[in-house]
Design an enzyme around this catalytic site. Structure first.
Site, PDB file in Angstrom:
ATOM      1  N   GLN A 330       0.844  -1.187   0.000  1.00  0.00           N
ATOM      2  CA  GLN A 330       0.000   0.000   0.000  1.00  0.00           C
ATOM      3  C   GLN A 330       0.884   1.243   0.000  1.00  0.00           C
ATOM      4  O   GLN A 330       1.992   1.250   0.560  1.00  0.00           O
ATOM      5  CB  GLN A 330      -0.953  -0.018   1.181  1.00  0.00           C
ATOM      6  CG  GLN A 330      -0.338   0.195   2.546  1.00  0.00           C
ATOM      7  CD  GLN A 330      -1.376   0.040   3.650  1.00  0.00           C
ATOM      8  OE1 GLN A 330      -2.089  -0.963   3.729  1.00  0.00           O
ATOM      9  NE2 GLN A 330      -1.473   1.037   4.509  1.00  0.00           N
ATOM     10  N   GLY A 356      10.704  21.011  14.258  1.00  0.00           N
ATOM     11  CA  GLY A 356      11.670  21.594  15.172  1.00  0.00           C
ATOM     12  C   GLY A 356      11.695  20.864  16.493  1.00  0.00           C
ATOM     13  O   GLY A 356      12.078  19.708  16.576  1.00  0.00           O
ATOM     14  N   TRP A 358      12.929  20.887  20.747  1.00  0.00           N
ATOM     15  CA  TRP A 358      14.163  21.174  21.464  1.00  0.00           C
ATOM     16  C   TRP A 358      15.395  20.681  20.709  1.00  0.00           C
ATOM     17  O   TRP A 358      16.362  21.403  20.511  1.00  0.00           O
ATOM     18  CB  TRP A 358      14.091  20.531  22.842  1.00  0.00           C
ATOM     19  CG  TRP A 358      15.296  20.730  23.700  1.00  0.00           C
ATOM     20  CD1 TRP A 358      16.288  19.829  23.949  1.00  0.00           C
ATOM     21  CD2 TRP A 358      15.635  21.901  24.450  1.00  0.00           C
ATOM     22  NE1 TRP A 358      17.220  20.358  24.802  1.00  0.00           N
ATOM     23  CE2 TRP A 358      16.841  21.639  25.125  1.00  0.00           C
ATOM     24  CE3 TRP A 358      15.032  23.150  24.604  1.00  0.00           C
ATOM     25  CZ2 TRP A 358      17.459  22.580  25.954  1.00  0.00           C
ATOM     26  CZ3 TRP A 358      15.647  24.077  25.432  1.00  0.00           C
ATOM     27  CH2 TRP A 358      16.846  23.795  26.091  1.00  0.00           C
ATOM     28  N   GLU A 399      12.850  26.692  19.280  1.00  0.00           N
ATOM     29  CA  GLU A 399      13.281  26.916  20.653  1.00  0.00           C
ATOM     30  C   GLU A 399      14.761  27.329  20.680  1.00  0.00           C
ATOM     31  O   GLU A 399      15.612  26.465  20.829  1.00  0.00           O
ATOM     32  CB  GLU A 399      13.029  25.667  21.487  1.00  0.00           C
ATOM     33  CG  GLU A 399      11.578  25.197  21.447  1.00  0.00           C
ATOM     34  CD  GLU A 399      11.320  23.930  22.262  1.00  0.00           C
ATOM     35  OE1 GLU A 399      12.129  23.590  23.153  1.00  0.00           O
ATOM     36  OE2 GLU A 399      10.310  23.269  21.990  1.00  0.00           O
ATOM     37  N   MET A 465       4.362  27.589  25.865  1.00  0.00           N
ATOM     38  CA  MET A 465       4.840  26.411  26.598  1.00  0.00           C
ATOM     39  C   MET A 465       4.983  26.718  28.088  1.00  0.00           C
ATOM     40  O   MET A 465       6.083  26.863  28.632  1.00  0.00           O
ATOM     41  CB  MET A 465       6.145  25.927  25.992  1.00  0.00           C
ATOM     42  CG  MET A 465       5.948  25.399  24.571  1.00  0.00           C
ATOM     43  SD  MET A 465       7.446  24.734  23.808  1.00  0.00           S
ATOM     44  CE  MET A 465       8.286  26.247  23.336  1.00  0.00           C
ATOM     45  N   TRP A 605       1.337  18.539  26.164  1.00  0.00           N
ATOM     46  CA  TRP A 605       2.446  17.656  25.815  1.00  0.00           C
ATOM     47  C   TRP A 605       2.451  16.502  26.804  1.00  0.00           C
ATOM     48  O   TRP A 605       2.665  16.725  27.982  1.00  0.00           O
ATOM     49  CB  TRP A 605       3.787  18.395  25.904  1.00  0.00           C
ATOM     50  CG  TRP A 605       4.920  17.498  25.539  1.00  0.00           C
ATOM     51  CD1 TRP A 605       5.617  16.659  26.375  1.00  0.00           C
ATOM     52  CD2 TRP A 605       5.484  17.322  24.244  1.00  0.00           C
ATOM     53  NE1 TRP A 605       6.573  15.976  25.682  1.00  0.00           N
ATOM     54  CE2 TRP A 605       6.517  16.365  24.367  1.00  0.00           C
ATOM     55  CE3 TRP A 605       5.212  17.865  22.995  1.00  0.00           C
ATOM     56  CZ2 TRP A 605       7.283  15.948  23.286  1.00  0.00           C
ATOM     57  CZ3 TRP A 605       5.979  17.456  21.918  1.00  0.00           C
ATOM     58  CH2 TRP A 605       7.000  16.511  22.066  1.00  0.00           C
TER      59      TRP A 605
END
Length: 625
Positions: A330, A356, A358, A399, A465, A605
């Protein structure tokens, strides 16, 4: 398969999320180094009863793995096969397997071995090689004819048409327009594909699709056919959202509030957390958006993060969202295909590809030198026809712009604004463009070092964050909640809390509706602690499942239950270990605060830290209503 346990690396200044460090050993030759950039599976040119397609499976900078696949499209067996192609100067085949490969200058010839020359109708056979250089094959011939299945040897397939544009969008229809493809013998007509399936074949450069559903997302591409009925590559995709249907987020659980969670590609390994878990936990019914983490940023471009996890890993029926196992041939597997299945089951969910993080933010500095080229590379990757329907936009997790994270950036205050402006110009108004940003609200801190208000003009929202303010990277403490909502007496650093960060962003000119409050589904902790209240001394990081100093909520809720609350965040003292983390109760309070502040919603997170019944996701969802 052997895997290396994923690790989380600490962050400073409300700075980021757990790091994405994962290397998978022994996955077979299909999985190559972490930074692998996988080439497009591109049709070459054709044979009367068979096709040959080329796939650049992996690229590790100094070399690559290529694969040719011969498929019998006729009604009688092939008794042998020979593929010929040209590589540009500087690109060459090294070792090969499952075929005999020779060259004359830049012209290459591959012949079957004694055991794989016979190919039954409908069957396929592949061979691979390791190569050097960066060029792509051209002038392909299969058994003397062109490789894409056309009937005229030497007749090239048509080019891709221009990416269609959409207009006259109503509840039930949309008009599509595109620029013409080119071909050495002329274009016959165009196939219009909706969500990957042909819905019409037309001779002109426009098509109006009717009979659509109100308030629904669709993805359209176009493919040209030449006079020999050869098809060329599909165009870029355009997303269409029909009007009506009850608002901008039909069927969504949060009304006008965003409830977004990060899904990590490495979670499918040691954590054994898959897209299906979003369904079985009940979380999929409660969220509005998913950020898929992470794509890499290399050489000023968006690149693949983990090709095996992203789109190659085969799922058995028991781990698949719809209970259907993947097949070997597939075109799309891995988490991307599982996300496609999840969206089919929960049409309100939007998925963004996050780049991206850390570990991979170091590439943004080069990207900032040419924002338009960076945006083009991101668009080409996110809108790859193999998975364009999976993604509804892009998230940039830098970051940090003009500041220090794992590395230091000196791109200047305008760099983020320049990049987000280029992304919006390229992705257009029908795609989401967002960014995860620092929550360092201290005087002269990271928020003061970049033009977040200017960049916000091009973005749908910021993921602020608001976690990882404090942790055991300060091995001796003092102990402090890693995600304080507000300041408190004795806080180790002024400005390191959610309220100060949000206030500073608002003061800069970022609309409250474009700010999402961040929640960590994990705790941070110290050991060697005797004091129950925050502010105690420690001897180091508390033991954790994947890394010292950090542990999932689903573990902490029973291994070290909360003993108190400080600044809107729970803390726990058990034995000599001291942890801080959010619970359903503290999340409820934070969501009330977010609503009162007029914020656009919340994000977290990340999914795998929650319980098997998604109690933290549920707390966010209930709190935003």
């Amino acid at each position: 398969m052997s895997t290396e346990t994923p690790r989380r690396t600490r962050f400073r200044f409300g700075a980021g999320k757990a790091t994405r460090s994962r290397a998978v050993a022994g996955l077979t030759a299909l999985l190559l180094p972490l930074a692998a950039m996988v080439g497009m599976a591109s049709p070459a040119e054709a044979a009367t009863s068979a096709t040959a397609t080329y796939l650049k499976k992996s690229d590790w900078g100094t070399g690559f793995e290529g694969q040719w696949t011969v498929k019998n499209t006729g009604t009688t067996s092939l008794s042998s096969w020979t593929i010929e192609w040209d590589f540009p100067a500087g690109t060459a085949v090294g070792s090969a397997w499952d075929a005999s490969v020779t060259s004359s200058g830049t012209h290459w010839t591959a012949k079957n071995l004694g055991w794989n020359g016979t190919v039954a109708p409908g069957a396929s056979v592949s061979f691979g090689f390791n190569g050097t250089g960066s060029g792509a094959p051209s002038g392909c011939k299969l058994n003397g004819a062109s490789c894409d299945g056309g009937s005229v040897p030497g007749d090239n397939a048509p080019s891709a048409p221009g990416t269609p544009t959409a207009s006259a969008i109503t509840d039930t229809s949309a008009k599509l327009s595109w620029t013409a493809a080119t071909d050495d013998h002329g274009i016959k007509n165009y196939d219009v594909l909706r969500d990957g399936a042909v819905v019409a074949t037309v001779t002109g450069l426009t098509y109006t699709n009717t009979g659509l559903t109100a308030g629904t997302d669709y993805s359209y591409t176009v493919q040209a056919r030449d006079t020999a009925d050869q098809t060329g590559p599909v165009s870029g995709a355009v997303k269409v959202h029909t009007t009506g249907g009850g608002g901008t987020d039909p069927g969504g659980p949060g009304g006008d509030k965003v409830n977004l969670g990060y899904f990590t590609d490495w979670g499918v390994y040691g954590r054994n957390y898959h897209v299906k878990n979003l369904d079985t936990s009940g979380s999929a019914a409660k969220i509005t958006h998913i950020n898929y983490a992470f794509g890499n940023v290399q050489g000023g471009k968006c690149t693949i993060g983990d090709s095996y996890a992203d789109y190659d890993m085969a799922y058995t029926a028991d781990k698949s969202v719809d209970g259907v196992a993947d097949t070997w041939d597939q075109p799309l597997r891995g988490s991307f295909n599982q996300l496609r299945k999840l969206k089919a089951k929960y049409p309100h969910i939007k998925v963004l590809w996050s780049f991206g993080g850390w570990t991979w933010s170091g590439g943004f500095g080069q990207a900032a030198q040419n924002p338009a080229a960076f945006a083009q590379s991101c668009y080409d990757l996110v809108e790859d026809p193999r998975w364009a329907d999976v993604f509804d936009g892009i998230d940039i997790d830098w970051e940090y712009p003009n500041a220090c994270g794992l590395t230091c950036d000196t791109s200047g205050p305008a760099a983020l604004k320049n990049i987000t402006s280029a992304l919006r110009a390229k992705f257009g108004s029908n795609n989401l463009v967002t960014a995860a940003i620092t929550a360092d609200g201290s005087a002269g801190g990271k928020i003061d070092l970049a033009d977040y208000a200017g960049a916000a003009q091009s973005l749908n929202w910021y993921n602020v964050m608001t976690y990882d303010f404090f942790g055991a990277w300060e091995a001796k403490g003092p102990t402090a909640p890693h995600s304080p909502l507000t300041s408190y007496s004795g806080i180790p650093q002024a400005g390191f809390n959610s309220a100060d960060a949000i206030a500073k962003l608002k003061a800069q000119g970022v609309p409250a509706s474009k700010l999402l409050l961040g929640i960590g589904f994990y705790g941070r902790g110290w050991t060697g602690v005797t004091q129950d209240a925050p502010g105690g001394t420690a001897t180091g990081a508390a033991p954790g499942t994947y890394e010292a100093g950090i542990e999932d909520y689903k573990v902490l809720k029973t291994s070290c239950p909360a003993t108190g609350t400080i600044a809107g965040t729970a803390y726990a003292h058990c034995g000599t270990n001291w942890w801080s983390y959010d619970t359903p109760a503290t999340i409820g309070s934070k969501m009330t605060w977010a609503r009162n502040q007029g914020l656009g919603g919340a994000f977290f997170w990340e999914f795998s830290g929650d319980t098997s019944n998604g109690e933290l996701v549920g707390a966010i969802s209930n709190g935003l209503k």
